[in-house]
Design a protein around this motif. Structure first.
Motif, PDB file in Angstrom:
ATOM      1  N   ILE A 112      29.729  17.275  12.258  1.00  0.00           N
ATOM      2  CA  ILE A 112      28.764  17.795  11.294  1.00  0.00           C
ATOM      3  C   ILE A 112      29.340  17.656   9.893  1.00  0.00           C
ATOM      4  N   GLU A 113      28.611  16.967   9.024  1.00  0.00           N
ATOM      5  CA  GLU A 113      29.083  16.798   7.657  1.00  0.00           C
ATOM      6  C   GLU A 113      29.166  18.157   6.963  1.00  0.00           C
ATOM      7  N   ASN A 114      30.287  18.413   6.318  1.00  0.00           N
ATOM      8  CA  ASN A 114      30.534  19.687   5.642  1.00  0.00           C
ATOM      9  C   ASN A 114      30.419  20.869   6.596  1.00  0.00           C
ATOM     10  N   GLY A 115      30.809  20.657   7.832  1.00  0.00           N
ATOM     11  CA  GLY A 115      30.706  21.721   8.827  1.00  0.00           C
ATOM     12  C   GLY A 115      31.547  22.939   8.504  1.00  0.00           C
ATOM     13  N   SER A 116      32.583  22.760   7.679  1.00  0.00           N
ATOM     14  CA  SER A 116      33.442  23.895   7.314  1.00  0.00           C
ATOM     15  C   SER A 116      32.858  24.733   6.182  1.00  0.00           C
ATOM     16  N   LEU A 117      31.727  24.290   5.600  1.00  0.00           N
ATOM     17  CA  LEU A 117      31.039  25.053   4.555  1.00  0.00           C
ATOM     18  C   LEU A 117      29.915  25.845   5.205  1.00  0.00           C
ATOM     19  N   ILE A 118      30.056  27.156   5.249  1.00  0.00           N
ATOM     20  CA  ILE A 118      29.127  28.028   5.972  1.00  0.00           C
ATOM     21  C   ILE A 118      28.492  29.008   4.992  1.00  0.00           C
ATOM     22  N   MET A 119      27.182  28.969   4.891  1.00  0.00           N
ATOM     23  CA  MET A 119      26.460  29.872   3.994  1.00  0.00           C
ATOM     24  C   MET A 119      25.818  30.986   4.802  1.00  0.00           C
ATOM     25  N   VAL A 120      26.017  32.221   4.357  1.00  0.00           N
ATOM     26  CA  VAL A 120      25.386  33.376   4.993  1.00  0.00           C
ATOM     27  C   VAL A 120      24.315  33.901   4.040  1.00  0.00           C
ATOM     28  N   THR A 121      23.084  33.984   4.538  1.00  0.00           N
ATOM     29  CA  THR A 121      21.977  34.395   3.686  1.00  0.00           C
ATOM     30  C   THR A 121      20.981  35.205   4.503  1.00  0.00           C
ATOM     31  N   SER A 122      19.846  35.525   3.891  1.00  0.00           N
ATOM     32  CA  SER A 122      18.764  36.243   4.560  1.00  0.00           C
ATOM     33  C   SER A 122      17.472  35.870   3.859  1.00  0.00           C
ATOM     34  N   ALA A 123      16.366  36.272   4.442  1.00  0.00           N
ATOM     35  CA  ALA A 123      15.084  35.993   3.797  1.00  0.00           C
ATOM     36  C   ALA A 123      14.884  36.902   2.592  1.00  0.00           C
ATOM     37  N   MET A 124      15.183  38.191   2.768  1.00  0.00           N
ATOM     38  CA  MET A 124      14.945  39.184   1.737  1.00  0.00           C
ATOM     39  C   MET A 124      16.206  40.024   1.523  1.00  0.00           C
ATOM     40  N   PRO A 125      16.284  40.741   0.409  1.00  0.00           N
ATOM     41  CA  PRO A 125      17.437  41.630   0.186  1.00  0.00           C
ATOM     42  C   PRO A 125      17.460  42.775   1.198  1.00  0.00           C
ATOM     43  N   GLY A 126      18.637  43.320   1.427  1.00  0.00           N
ATOM     44  CA  GLY A 126      18.775  44.504   2.253  1.00  0.00           C
ATOM     45  C   GLY A 126      18.865  44.255   3.744  1.00  0.00           C
ATOM     46  N   GLU A 127      19.005  43.001   4.165  1.00  0.00           N
ATOM     47  CA  GLU A 127      19.055  42.707   5.600  1.00  0.00           C
ATOM     48  C   GLU A 127      20.470  42.681   6.171  1.00  0.00           C
ATOM     49  N   GLY A 128      21.472  42.722   5.295  1.00  0.00           N
ATOM     50  CA  GLY A 128      22.850  42.791   5.760  1.00  0.00           C
ATOM     51  C   GLY A 128      23.634  41.506   5.631  1.00  0.00           C
ATOM     52  N   LYS A 129      23.261  40.619   4.720  1.00  0.00           N
ATOM     53  CA  LYS A 129      23.943  39.327   4.609  1.00  0.00           C
ATOM     54  C   LYS A 129      25.376  39.473   4.084  1.00  0.00           C
ATOM     55  N   SER A 130      25.589  40.332   3.088  1.00  0.00           N
ATOM     56  CA  SER A 130      26.939  40.507   2.545  1.00  0.00           C
ATOM     57  C   SER A 130      27.849  41.172   3.576  1.00  0.00           C
ATOM     58  N   PHE A 131      27.321  42.177   4.274  1.00  0.00           N
ATOM     59  CA  PHE A 131      28.051  42.819   5.353  1.00  0.00           C
ATOM     60  C   PHE A 131      28.467  41.782   6.395  1.00  0.00           C
ATOM     61  N   THR A 132      27.547  40.893   6.745  1.00  0.00           N
ATOM     62  CA  THR A 132      27.826  39.853   7.741  1.00  0.00           C
ATOM     63  C   THR A 132      28.828  38.839   7.218  1.00  0.00           C
ATOM     64  N   ALA A 133      28.678  38.398   5.964  1.00  0.00           N
ATOM     65  CA  ALA A 133      29.574  37.390   5.399  1.00  0.00           C
ATOM     66  C   ALA A 133      31.011  37.899   5.338  1.00  0.00           C
ATOM     67  N   ILE A 134      31.200  39.139   4.907  1.00  0.00           N
ATOM     68  CA  ILE A 134      32.547  39.699   4.789  1.00  0.00           C
ATOM     69  C   ILE A 134      33.185  39.851   6.164  1.00  0.00           C
ATOM     70  N   ASN A 135      32.436  40.413   7.110  1.00  0.00           N
ATOM     71  CA  ASN A 135      32.982  40.587   8.455  1.00  0.00           C
ATOM     72  C   ASN A 135      33.278  39.253   9.128  1.00  0.00           C
ATOM     73  N   LEU A 136      32.410  38.279   8.897  1.00  0.00           N
ATOM     74  CA  LEU A 136      32.621  36.947   9.480  1.00  0.00           C
ATOM     75  C   LEU A 136      33.883  36.317   8.916  1.00  0.00           C
ATOM     76  N   ALA A 137      34.083  36.434   7.621  1.00  0.00           N
ATOM     77  CA  ALA A 137      35.276  35.858   6.990  1.00  0.00           C
ATOM     78  C   ALA A 137      36.544  36.531   7.508  1.00  0.00           C
ATOM     79  N   ILE A 138      36.532  37.857   7.611  1.00  0.00           N
ATOM     80  CA  ILE A 138      37.711  38.569   8.110  1.00  0.00           C
ATOM     81  C   ILE A 138      37.984  38.195   9.554  1.00  0.00           C
ATOM     82  N   SER A 139      36.926  38.119  10.371  1.00  0.00           N
ATOM     83  CA  SER A 139      37.102  37.762  11.782  1.00  0.00           C
ATOM     84  C   SER A 139      37.672  36.353  11.931  1.00  0.00           C
ATOM     85  N   MET A 140      37.192  35.413  11.126  1.00  0.00           N
ATOM     86  CA  MET A 140      37.712  34.045  11.177  1.00  0.00           C
ATOM     87  C   MET A 140      39.168  33.987  10.721  1.00  0.00           C
TER      88      MET A 140
END
Length: 313
Positions: A112-140
């Motif tokens: 996968i081209e640029n497979g190491s570049l991972i974007m975490v987002t959501s449709a609308m604010p307040g769905e937990g994207k920042s919470f998910t991005a931080i936890n995902l980064a720490i877990s990795m």
């Protein structure tokens, strides 16, 4: 005594005086040299003594600055921490990260081209994207074979540093605007081993154009290719609120869409997916679910967001 004999005698006296001076001068020079390297004086100096003639060294500006994250505070907030690797939240994010890491490292026809570049987002604010991005980064970062860079790309409403208990810093926007010339000046190295952070930096009125610029392309190439084992996780703005997330998605190999259980409608999710249809890999995480998954391991319930949460980012 004739005048000639007196002159010869005077000349001999001058020669003898000159010879004494030639012998004394080198002796004096040796004494000065030995005093300058007096072993007694040298022994009295400490290892930290610096000769006055030497210039004071200046710090290297390209070295990342160290910051300390309060892991106990993170744990109290219900987030992944390296010191509690068997917590339920840690097990959940092990499930989430596994396909992402596999996609990031696969080679051959399935690469996968640029497979190491991972974007975490959501449709609308307040769905937990920042919470998910931080936890995902720490877990990795807890993996043995990878280093992780967490990028706060939500440049209009940055929240990564605040959630980690850190003060605002210069970052991505300052590099893209040219106010900071060296990426190393704004990278933050954390006390979580193998995790670094690139803050959002100062807000900029032309943030969308800067994310779509050639400077952004060069920056992504630099951070993605400098280290073969590096995974870059981007916390981006919501897809249906700004155009910045859509622009950022064009650079990504993988996009994770966080969906809040019981709130986000199917129509909203479909609309968000339509904005990033050209991204090669799209995954979805159901957040804030109140139902445990059927499977369990070591007593922990599985499922993306198996425990009730009050995350609002």
């Amino acid at each position: 005594m004739s005048l000639i004999e007196k002159a010869v005698q005077r000349l001999d006296a001058l020669k003898q005086a000159s010879g004494v001076e030639e012998q004394v001068a080198p002796t004096a020079e040796r004494v000065v040299t030995e005093v300058a390297h007096d072993p007694v004086a040298d022994a009295g100096r400490t290892s930290s003594s610096v000769p006055l003639a030497d210039p004071v060294p200046t710090p290297n500006p390209s070295v990342s600055r160290d910051v300390r994250i309060d892991l106990q505070r993170l744990g109290a907030m219900g987030m992944v921490t390296p010191d509690v690797p068997r917590a339920a939240i840690a097990e959940e994010f092990r499930l989430i990260k596994r396909p992402l890491l596999r996609n990031a490292t696969v080679s051959g026809p399935a690469e996968i081209e640029n497979g190491s570049l991972i974007m975490v987002t959501s449709a609308m604010p307040g769905e937990g994207k920042s919470f998910t991005a931080i936890n995902l980064a720490i877990s990795m970062a807890m993996e043995l074979d990878y280093t992780v860079l967490l990028v706060d790309a939500d440049v209009s409403r940055p929240s990564v540093l605040n959630r980690l208990g850190l003060p605002p810093e210069r970052g991505l926007m300052d590099v893209l605007s040219g106010e900071v010339s060296d990426l190393g000046d704004v990278l933050l190295r954390t006390n979580i081993e193998k995790l670094s952070i690139l803050p959002a930096g100062m807000p900029h009125p032309r943030a969308t154009e800067m994310l779509a610029s050639e400077s952004m392309n060069r920056l992504l190439e630099q951070i993605a290719n400098r280290y073969a084992d590096r995974i870059i996780v981007f916390d981006s703005p919501p897809l249906l609120v700004t155009t910045e997330a859509r622009v950022l998605a064009t650079h990504m190999g993988q996009v994770v869409i966080v969906v809040e259980a019981g709130r986000t409608t199917h129509a909203t999710v479909k609309q968000a997916l339509a904005t990033i249809e050209n991204c090669p890999v799209k995954l979805m995480v159901l957040n804030k679910s109140r139902e445990n998954a059927a499977g369990s391991y070591y007593g922990y319930g599985y499922g993306y967001g198996a425990e009730p949460r009050s995350e609002a980012a």
